[in-house]
Design a protein around this motif. Structure first.
Motif, mmCIF file in Angstrom:
data_model
loop_
_atom_site.group_PDB
_atom_site.id
_atom_site.type_symbol
_atom_site.label_atom_id
_atom_site.label_comp_id
_atom_site.label_asym_id
_atom_site.label_seq_id
_atom_site.Cartn_x
_atom_site.Cartn_y
_atom_site.Cartn_z
ATOM 1 N N ASP A 13 0.831 -1.056 -0.172
ATOM 2 C CA ASP A 13 0.085 0.029 -0.057
ATOM 3 C C ASP A 13 0.869 1.412 -0.031
ATOM 4 O OD1 ASP A 13 -2.105 -1.612 0.033
ATOM 5 O OD2 ASP A 13 -2.708 -1.189 2.090
ATOM 6 N N THR A 14 1.841 1.323 0.909
ATOM 7 C CA THR A 14 2.940 2.455 0.919
ATOM 8 C C THR A 14 3.454 2.426 -0.585
ATOM 9 O OG1 THR A 14 2.930 2.074 3.209
ATOM 10 C CG2 THR A 14 4.997 3.220 2.225
ATOM 11 N N ALA A 19 4.279 5.378 -5.381
ATOM 12 C CA ALA A 19 4.636 5.452 -6.751
ATOM 13 C C ALA A 19 3.645 6.332 -7.403
ATOM 14 C CB ALA A 19 4.413 3.821 -7.289
ATOM 15 N N THR A 20 2.490 6.634 -6.924
ATOM 16 C CA THR A 20 1.583 7.512 -7.509
ATOM 17 C C THR A 20 1.997 8.706 -7.367
ATOM 18 O OG1 THR A 20 -0.394 5.892 -7.122
ATOM 19 C CG2 THR A 20 -0.758 8.377 -7.458
ATOM 20 N N LEU A 21 2.605 9.370 -6.137
ATOM 21 C CA LEU A 21 3.013 10.558 -6.014
ATOM 22 C C LEU A 21 4.340 10.838 -6.992
ATOM 23 C CD1 LEU A 21 2.993 10.570 -2.096
ATOM 24 C CD2 LEU A 21 1.671 12.018 -3.593
ATOM 25 N N ILE A 22 5.189 10.038 -6.918
ATOM 26 C CA ILE A 22 6.205 10.088 -7.951
ATOM 27 C C ILE A 22 6.066 10.253 -9.366
ATOM 28 C CG2 ILE A 22 8.482 8.765 -8.729
ATOM 29 C CD1 ILE A 22 8.829 7.792 -5.810
ATOM 30 N N ALA A 38 8.256 4.752 -11.890
ATOM 31 C CA ALA A 38 7.919 5.414 -10.620
ATOM 32 C C ALA A 38 7.946 4.348 -9.550
ATOM 33 C CB ALA A 38 6.277 6.182 -10.968
ATOM 34 N N ARG A 39 7.308 3.186 -9.832
ATOM 35 C CA ARG A 39 7.499 1.964 -9.026
ATOM 36 C C ARG A 39 8.832 1.641 -8.366
ATOM 37 N NH1 ARG A 39 4.344 -1.414 -5.778
ATOM 38 N NH2 ARG A 39 5.786 -3.102 -5.385
ATOM 39 N N GLN A 40 9.848 1.736 -9.500
ATOM 40 C CA GLN A 40 11.360 1.506 -9.007
ATOM 41 C C GLN A 40 11.781 2.312 -8.123
ATOM 42 O OE1 GLN A 40 12.429 1.007 -13.166
ATOM 43 N NE2 GLN A 40 13.083 -1.136 -12.699
ATOM 44 N N LEU A 41 11.555 3.622 -8.593
ATOM 45 C CA LEU A 41 11.933 4.933 -7.746
ATOM 46 C C LEU A 41 11.322 4.670 -6.416
ATOM 47 C CD1 LEU A 41 11.717 7.883 -10.383
ATOM 48 C CD2 LEU A 41 13.876 6.759 -9.375
ATOM 49 N N LEU A 45 13.469 4.761 -2.891
ATOM 50 C CA LEU A 45 13.325 5.724 -1.878
ATOM 51 C C LEU A 45 12.880 4.905 -0.594
ATOM 52 C CD1 LEU A 45 13.248 8.696 -1.271
ATOM 53 C CD2 LEU A 45 10.688 8.988 -1.985
ATOM 54 N N ALA A 46 11.959 4.016 -0.495
ATOM 55 C CA ALA A 46 11.421 3.605 0.642
ATOM 56 C C ALA A 46 12.363 2.531 1.298
ATOM 57 C CB ALA A 46 10.433 2.599 0.227
ATOM 58 N N ALA A 47 13.333 2.228 0.439
ATOM 59 C CA ALA A 47 14.560 1.263 1.059
ATOM 60 C C ALA A 47 15.506 2.099 1.641
ATOM 61 C CB ALA A 47 15.337 0.475 -0.096
#
Length: 90
Positions: A13-14, A19-22, A38-41, A45-47
């Motif tokens: 969910d996070t 990814a939507t925001l990016i 965007a998903r990879q970014l 970022l989360a990592a």
């Protein structure tokens, strides 16, 4: 499976939201998305965010990543469960 439910609730969910925001940033030219999605970014970022506390411990800047692991874990779970309750997700 409990692990799948927890992962979907806590991480998927996070990552989807991030990814939507990016993606909005990419669409507006604020974020360079030429070579990566965007998903990879979002995952990168989360990592990085997730690893900050552990990095401080590895560099000897703190004795342990979390001063009070029980309180930290309880707060994280409360945040997760509160967010799912607000969205109606079960």
């Amino acid at each position: 499976d409990t692990a799948e439910v927890f992962y979907a609730s806590a991480y998927e969910d996070t990552l989807s939201t991030l990814a939507t925001l990016i993606g909005h940033g990419i669409d507006r030219g604020w974020v360079d998305g030429r070579d990566v999605s965007a998903r990879q970014l979002a995952e990168q970022l989360a990592a990085m965010w997730k690893g900050f506390r552990y990095s401080r411990a590895q560099f000897g800047l703190t004795d342990q990543p979390f001063a009070d692991i029980d309180t930290w874990a309880e707060h994280c779970l409360a945040t997760l469960l509160d967010g799912r309750a607000r969205t109606g997700v079960r």
